[in-house]
Motif scaffolding. Structure first.
Motif, mmCIF file in Angstrom:
data_model
loop_
_atom_site.group_PDB
_atom_site.id
_atom_site.type_symbol
_atom_site.label_atom_id
_atom_site.label_comp_id
_atom_site.label_asym_id
_atom_site.label_seq_id
_atom_site.Cartn_x
_atom_site.Cartn_y
_atom_site.Cartn_z
ATOM 1 N N PHE A 580 57.018 75.793 51.209
ATOM 2 C CA PHE A 580 56.552 75.935 49.835
ATOM 3 C C PHE A 580 55.075 76.320 49.786
ATOM 4 O O PHE A 580 54.641 77.112 48.931
ATOM 5 C CB PHE A 580 56.764 74.626 49.068
ATOM 6 C CG PHE A 580 58.219 74.352 48.770
ATOM 7 C CD1 PHE A 580 59.149 75.388 48.723
ATOM 8 C CD2 PHE A 580 58.666 73.045 48.552
ATOM 9 C CE1 PHE A 580 60.470 75.135 48.457
ATOM 10 C CE2 PHE A 580 59.991 72.799 48.288
ATOM 11 C CZ PHE A 580 60.899 73.845 48.247
ATOM 12 N N GLY A 581 54.272 75.754 50.687
ATOM 13 C CA GLY A 581 52.854 76.115 50.716
ATOM 14 C C GLY A 581 52.666 77.588 51.027
ATOM 15 O O GLY A 581 51.886 78.294 50.381
ATOM 16 N N ILE A 583 54.907 80.028 50.655
ATOM 17 C CA ILE A 583 55.453 80.841 49.550
ATOM 18 C C ILE A 583 54.448 80.913 48.407
ATOM 19 O O ILE A 583 54.206 81.978 47.818
ATOM 20 C CB ILE A 583 56.793 80.238 49.073
ATOM 21 C CG1 ILE A 583 57.875 80.424 50.165
ATOM 22 C CG2 ILE A 583 57.248 80.901 47.780
ATOM 23 C CD1 ILE A 583 59.119 79.624 49.907
ATOM 24 N N SER A 584 53.829 79.740 48.114
ATOM 25 C CA SER A 584 52.863 79.720 47.012
ATOM 26 C C SER A 584 51.705 80.672 47.284
ATOM 27 O O SER A 584 51.284 81.440 46.408
ATOM 28 C CB SER A 584 52.336 78.291 46.828
ATOM 29 O OG SER A 584 51.338 78.277 45.840
ATOM 30 N N MET A 585 51.186 80.657 48.524
ATOM 31 C CA MET A 585 50.059 81.530 48.851
ATOM 32 C C MET A 585 50.469 83.001 48.786
ATOM 33 O O MET A 585 49.717 83.861 48.296
ATOM 34 C CB MET A 585 49.526 81.169 50.248
ATOM 35 C CG MET A 585 48.926 79.768 50.339
ATOM 36 S SD MET A 585 47.552 79.528 49.213
ATOM 37 C CE MET A 585 46.420 80.771 49.804
ATOM 38 N N LEU A 587 52.857 84.339 46.966
ATOM 39 C CA LEU A 587 53.062 84.750 45.571
ATOM 40 C C LEU A 587 51.727 84.922 44.838
ATOM 41 O O LEU A 587 51.584 85.791 43.962
ATOM 42 C CB LEU A 587 53.940 83.717 44.856
ATOM 43 C CG LEU A 587 55.405 83.676 45.319
ATOM 44 C CD1 LEU A 587 56.160 82.587 44.586
ATOM 45 C CD2 LEU A 587 56.078 85.038 45.128
ATOM 46 N N GLN A 588 50.744 84.091 45.198
ATOM 47 C CA GLN A 588 49.416 84.284 44.606
ATOM 48 C C GLN A 588 48.845 85.652 45.013
ATOM 49 O O GLN A 588 48.253 86.378 44.197
ATOM 50 C CB GLN A 588 48.479 83.164 45.063
ATOM 51 C CG GLN A 588 48.780 81.813 44.420
ATOM 52 C CD GLN A 588 47.859 80.722 44.943
ATOM 53 O OE1 GLN A 588 46.833 81.014 45.520
ATOM 54 N NE2 GLN A 588 48.244 79.478 44.725
ATOM 55 N N ASP A 591 50.612 88.405 43.113
ATOM 56 C CA ASP A 591 50.134 88.519 41.742
ATOM 57 C C ASP A 591 48.769 89.225 41.694
ATOM 58 O O ASP A 591 48.482 90.013 40.797
ATOM 59 C CB ASP A 591 50.040 87.114 41.130
ATOM 60 C CG ASP A 591 49.648 87.175 39.674
ATOM 61 O OD1 ASP A 591 50.377 87.787 38.871
ATOM 62 O OD2 ASP A 591 48.591 86.615 39.341
ATOM 63 N N ALA A 608 57.130 86.106 51.320
ATOM 64 C CA ALA A 608 57.545 84.895 50.592
ATOM 65 C C ALA A 608 59.049 84.698 50.700
ATOM 66 O O ALA A 608 59.540 83.579 50.893
ATOM 67 C CB ALA A 608 57.120 85.005 49.126
#
Length: 763
Positions: A580-581, A583-585, A587-588, A591, A608
């Motif tokens: 999850f960490g 994937i979050s990075m 996706l940031q 974006d 991701a």
């Protein structure tokens, strides 16, 4: 007229702000990845010091720092007990880049005092989340300590163990003054929490291991003492030598500075001190001071709280002798200074164990201890067992004296001979029971043997063993001896009716806890002498010891399996947290680049998706293992086949299982580790090797069990460093169960992993 070709537009220039942000993202990615790897090391590497050193190196390389260390807070013995800030901090673990000064080797920085900076430490570490910045931002003496080891910027966060501030995780940059952001500091705090959990886990494991080792040593020593007393009881007729040995055994086993043997002959109005052990010496009545202890103490017929002196309970404990009302009532009329006597001998506590038979208690063993000495239920049970041996020895001696007396009538002589024969038979039965307890680990067989032994000694047609379960709040019949057969109580043959009457119920107790009962049935016309009852109680005592020893062994085994399941649960948590960490990075980043650099944004999106797929697969694999029952691990062929079936339902690569020889059950811990190695091997092949097929072969032979996992994938250079910890984890699992682990891999030729277990343990 010719036309000039149009120039393609130049790519947009990356601003300085974007470059800083990119570096921050890259640094965060590296630090997050390093954090996940370090967490895995802390959870999987068994050697704690090795785990900390490896984790520090991984984190330091991920943060691209020059030094990373762990400092422990220490309190001086003379420090204020109410102080919440340590007196000083000491570097106990450290990683330093080659060529850099090690803080642990620098006198100015290895030990950092807290004097003068208590408020700083309390604000940022006791109550805060840490402090960091360029060298100039640090307070003295920290600034000077860091300057001594060439620090240009430093960031540190508190390490907490069970919510209490324990120490500091400190990250140093020496080649350049690097400034890191709040996100990196947050990752450092997460790493510090993992280190704190690892420290707590290591301390707890060491405490549990030490307690278990002490308990095993005490039980082994207790069995030796019991065995020795039984041998002496059967071979040496001299009561004084036997009492000398028992008093010394009591003193050594329980570290008692003073032990006394008291007699209370008929009519029971006066008690006399006959033998004592003090300062390593056995003292007889003639060698003891000629005070009221030797000349006799008048005994009250009713001891409040303890019952009549000759019919009282088996033992009682006095926590503080000089203030106990019963002791004061006994000694005050004699002007005997209990306080002075206890101080001279260094004692305050006493346990009084009754000696007697046929419901009549005539003698006592008194063990004295310093104030506050804790006596466990097991220790008290052993004391009572040794006291029982003393009772048998006294009775044997008395019967021998009666036998030798010329004034005894013929009928009395015959009764004495029969009593001696019964006692010799009892001693033989006790010795056989102890030998069986020492050689046969199967509890049901030992219980059955004990029931047969009691039936033989008492000529009883039926004996039942009942189990009391506090967990289920019920009592039920478990085993039955009936006319020469040992039957489960559920067996219809155990319900056959006999013309018998319940004769004797013997409770089986550990301390004050009732764990079961022996119910002995006899024909209605039968009666027995006291020796037979004493023997039944002694054999029941041996049975209680066997049940308790087996329970402790089962608790140790269940604790090991629970520890493994807990470790796998942490694996699931860490796998999902890492995925999850990441994937979050990603996706940031997606974006951020979506509007200006769509191709780069698409790359982050694909990353991701890959992280999500890998994390989900790993979590499913670990969760599936947790669902298995303990007994299922005994059959690795079956559990591996189930795992293959579950894995093939989600992917297309064929996985074949071949079995050579006859499968046989294994100890659950062995089966669990073989399953985990097979899972990791298959996961590695599917994740990295791109195989066409995967083959698993289990080969059973009389002496060995061998498991081979082979794939026809791309292979790899075995000398190259592994990017993950899967191979290391498999090696550690193999070593933990005493197996050999062998890896063979060639580029474009595939990979094989072989685990060989010699003489595998059965359940």
């Amino acid at each position: 007229m010719s036309t000039q070709p149009q120039k393609s537009p130049s790519p947009p220039k990356i601003t300085a702000e974007q470059e800083v942000y990119d570096r921050m993202i890259n640094r965060q990615d590296r630090l997050l990845e390093a954090s996940a790897k370090a967490t895995s090391v802390l959870l999987t590497v068994e050697n704690f010091d090795e785990a900390i050193d490896t984790a520090l190196q991984i984190i330091a390389e991920g943060a691209d720092c020059d030094r990373l260390n762990v400092l422990e807070g220490n309190f001086d013995a003379a420090s204020d007990p109410s102080s919440t800030v340590p007196t000083y901090h000491t570097a106990i673990y450290e990683w330093a880049r080659p060529g850099m000064i090690r803080q642990m080797d620098c006198p100015e920085a290895a030990r950092i005092p807290s004097a003068g900076i208590e408020a700083f430490l309390e604000r940022y570490y006791l109550n805060g989340d840490g402090f960091g910045g360029l060298l100039a931002a640090w307070v003295e003496p920290l600034r000077s300590a860091y300057a001594a080891v060439r620090v240009q910027s430093s960031y540190s966060v508190p390490i907490r163990v069970k919510g209490q501030w324990w120490g500091v995780l400190c990250l140093n940059y020496c080649r350049a003054a690097i400034e890191i952001g709040a996100a990196e500091v947050a990752v450092l705090r997460s790493i510090a929490d993992c280190i704190g959990s690892a420290i707590d886990r290591d301390r707890s494991q060491k405490i549990m291991l030490q307690a278990e080792q002490v308990r095993v040593a005490e039980l082994a020593k207790a069995n030796h003492v019991l065995d020795r007393t039984v041998d002496l009881l059967a071979t040496d007729p001299d009561l004084n030598r036997f009492l000398d040995y028992v008093l010394k055994a009591f003193a050594e086993q329980f570290d008692a500075p003073l032990i006394q043997y008291w007699e209370n002959p008929e009519p029971g109005d006066v008690a006399y001190l006959r033998l004592a052990y003090s300062n390593g010496q056995i003292l007889t009545a003639a060698e003891l001071p000629n005070d009221c202890l030797v000349t006799g103490i008048p005994v009250q017929h009713e001891l409040d709280g303890y019952g009549n002196f000759q019919t009282r309970q088996r033992y009682y404990v006095i926590e503080d002798i000089p203030t106990d009302p019963i002791e004061l009532a006994l000694f005050s009329p004699l002007n005997f200074d209990l306080e002075k006597w206890c101080t001279e001998h260094g004692i305050r506590k006493m346990i009084n164990i009754a000696l007697g038979w046929s419901k009549k208690l005539t003698n006592s063993l008194l063990l004295y201890f310093p104030s506050g000495r804790h006596l466990s239920g097991q220790q008290i049970e052993l004391m009572c067992a040794l006291a029982q041996q003393v009772t048998l020895a006294i009775q044997l001696t008395q019967l021998a004296e009666i036998k030798q007396s010329e004034a005894i009538a013929r009928a009395q002589e015959r009764a004495a001979r029969e009593s001696v024969a019964e006692l010799v038979k009892a001693n033989t039965a006790l010795k056989q029971s102890l030998d069986t307890l020492a050689t046969d680990p199967d509890l049901d067989r030992f219980i059955g043997y004990t029931l047969e032994l009691i039936a033989e000694q008492l000529d009883a047609p039926r004996i039942e063993y009942w189990v009391h379960s506090d967990l289920e709040d019920r009592t039920y019949s478990y085993l039955t001896y009936c006319q020469g057969q040992i039957l489960k109580s559920s067996d219809p043959s155990a319900q056959v009716g006999l013309d018998v009457t319940p004769f004797l119920n013997i409770p089986l107790k550990v301390g004050n806890t009732n764990i079961g009962t022996l119910a002995i049935y006899l024909p209605t016309h039968r009666t027995f002498v006291g020796q037979a009852i004493e023997l039944a109680h002694a054999l029941a005592q041996q049975l209680t010891f066997a049940i308790e020893l087996t329970r402790l062994a089962e608790e140790a085994q269940q604790a090991a399996l629970l520890q493994e399941r807990t470790r796998m649960a942490r694996e699931i948590h860490d796998t999902l947290a890492q995925a999850f960490g990441g994937i979050s990075m990603q996706l940031q980043a997606f974006d951020y680049f979506a509007a200006t650099q769509p191709e780069k944004a698409h790359t982050h999106l694909l990353s991701a998706q890959a992280l999500a797929k890998d994390g989900l697969a790993e979590a499913r694999r670990s969760v599936w293992t947790l669902y298995l029952e303990t007994s299922e691990y005994e059959d690795p062929a079956r559990t591996i086949a189930k795992f293959i079936e579950q894995t093939m339902s989600r992917q297309a690569v064929p996985i074949d299982l071949a079995i050579d020889g006859s499968p046989r059950p294994l100890h659950p811990d062995l089966g669990l580790n073989l399953l985990r190695i097979a899972q990791e091997s298959i996961a590695n092949a599917l994740r990295h090797a791109q195989p066409q097929t995967i083959q698993i072969r289990l080969s059973y032979s009389p002496q060995n069990l061998q498991m081979t996992v082979r794939d026809d994938g791309c292979g790899f250079e075995t000398q190259s460093p592994s990017p993950g910890f899967g191979l290391m984890g498999m090696q550690q699992r193999a070593a933990r169960i005493g197996a050999t682990w062998h890896l063979v891999s060639q580029i474009d030729r595939g990979t094989s992993i072989t685990v060989t277990l010699a003489h595998p343990e059965t359940p």
